[in-house]
Scaffold this active site. Structure first.
Site, PDB file in Angstrom:
ATOM      1  N   ASN A   1      38.481 -23.209 -21.459  1.00  0.00           N
ATOM      2  CA  ASN A   1      37.445 -22.536 -20.669  1.00  0.00           C
ATOM      3  C   ASN A   1      36.085 -23.185 -20.894  1.00  0.00           C
ATOM      4  O   ASN A   1      35.301 -23.350 -19.957  1.00  0.00           O
ATOM      5  CB  ASN A   1      37.417 -21.052 -21.029  1.00  0.00           C
ATOM      6  CG  ASN A   1      38.662 -20.329 -20.555  1.00  0.00           C
ATOM      7  OD1 ASN A   1      38.828 -20.057 -19.374  1.00  0.00           O
ATOM      8  ND2 ASN A   1      39.564 -20.039 -21.475  1.00  0.00           N
TER       9      ASN A   1
ATOM     10  N   LYS B   1      35.969 -13.029 -23.321  1.00  0.00           N
ATOM     11  CA  LYS B   1      35.472 -14.236 -24.004  1.00  0.00           C
ATOM     12  C   LYS B   1      35.786 -15.499 -23.221  1.00  0.00           C
ATOM     13  O   LYS B   1      35.045 -16.491 -23.304  1.00  0.00           O
ATOM     14  CB  LYS B   1      36.036 -14.314 -25.426  1.00  0.00           C
ATOM     15  CG  LYS B   1      37.568 -14.347 -25.523  1.00  0.00           C
ATOM     16  CD  LYS B   1      38.130 -15.740 -25.571  1.00  0.00           C
ATOM     17  CE  LYS B   1      39.646 -15.716 -25.643  1.00  0.00           C
ATOM     18  NZ  LYS B   1      40.241 -17.076 -25.663  1.00  0.00           N
TER      19      LYS B   1
END
Length: 334
Positions: free
Chosen positions: A257, A192
């Site tokens: 991220n 993810k």
């Protein structure tokens, strides 16, 4: 219960604060200067400013050689280091008889021919007898320390470890679900991060909500394919550590991220993007390993491959989008 948290970053500190609502917690910092500052100010001013440590949290510092003896004095050990520090920590805890769980999500940087490993694979190499697992799921440290509702997954093949994690952290603001599919939970937590970079790029380029939904959904398919190839159960990826963590990390403004992807969309370099965070963005370091393991297992992961080429400077942001959109049509279930 007496809980030892090894690592005083944002996530380790947040969980220590929440666990102290019900238990006694020792927060260990590798750096003596950081430990002294934490003990003096009762606040993690670097990672979680504005949130005081409760009375139930004590602070210690020592070298890695001292953690085995320290662990023996506690009922549960939580390793709250980045992936880069997990191997050394687990090696130091190899003889520990207490349940151990790690918080980090990702693949280790390759250290031998087998390539980068997940946490349970590192454990199998350096501490095969350790009763251990992972505490994972969709969670931002800042919201956990604020006491906002959060659901986590206690993942381990060992019922002892799963029960210890539930007893330690299940409470008024955190709900903990047990899961014996440690492989699936770890794959979800690792992949993810890479997909969140892609979604940040998508949003940074203003490609729209249709594109974001498609990217997340196809990313979930990639994650599931890799996980099943590594021995996970497909249904795990529809749970908190798969779909839940992917949605949070890909769309939440607190996601590091995702922020990397947003900055790459502005034609910032990877180095500039990472330096601007002041924290680790595991997806940047895991992307190549995810792609390499998928390649060895003959698992198709086009979004991940594209992110690796972008991070390596082989593609510009617009070219990455064109490459994904230019793929041949295929069946959704493949």
């Amino acid at each position: 219960m007496n809980i030892l948290v090894l690592g005083a970053g944002a996530w380790g500190t947040a969980l220590a604060v929440r666990a102290a609502d019900q238990h006694q917690v020792t927060l260990w910092a590798r750096d003596a200067g950081q430990a002294n500052a934490l003990a003096a100010t009762r606040e993690n001013t670097r990672y979680l400013p504005g949130f005081p440590l409760p009375a139930g949290v004590s602070v210690l510092a020592s070298g890695p050689s001292g953690i085995a003896g320290l662990a023996a004095q506690h009922d549960l050990v939580i390793v709250a280091t980045p992936m880069a520090g997990l191997r050394a920590m687990l090696a130091g805890l190899a003889a520990c008889t207490r349940p151990v769980a790690w918080l980090c999500k990702g693949f280790e940087a390759p250290v031998h021919a087998a390539g980068g490993l997940l946490g349970h694979e590192i454990r199998a190499e350096v501490a095969p007898g350790l009763a251990s697992g992972a505490l994972s799921g969709p969670s931002f440290a800042q919201e956990v320390v604020q006491g906002r509702p959060t659901a986590l997954v206690a993942a381990s093949e060992s019922e002892l470890v799963r029960t210890a994690l539930v007893d330690a952290f299940h409470g008024p603001t955190i709900r903990v679900y047990a899961n014996d599919d440690l492989v699936g939970v770890e794959v979800g937590g690792a992949v993810k991060n890479v997909l969140a970079i892609a979604t940040g790029l998508c949003d940074g380029l203003s490609l729209g909500l249709n594109a974001r939904a498609a990217l997340i959904t196809r990313g979930l398919a990639e994650m599931t394919r890799l996980g099943v190839a590594l021995g996970a159960r497909a249904e795990t990826f529809m749970g908190l550590s798969g779909l839940g963590d992917l949605v949070l990390t890909a769309t939440g403004d607190l996601s590091r991220n995702r922020r990397v992807g947003l900055l790459l969309a502005q034609d910032r370099s990877v180095e500039e993007a990472v330096d601007s965070l002041g924290h680790v963005a595991e997806g940047v370091y895991s992307a190549r390993t995810v792609a390499a393991r998928a390649r060895r297992l003959n698992v198709d992961m086009p979004i991940t491959r594209c992110m690796v080429r972008l991070l390596d400077g082989e593609l510009r942001p617009g070219q990455a989008v064109a490459e994904l959109m230019g793929r041949d049509p295929g069946a959704e279930t493949r």
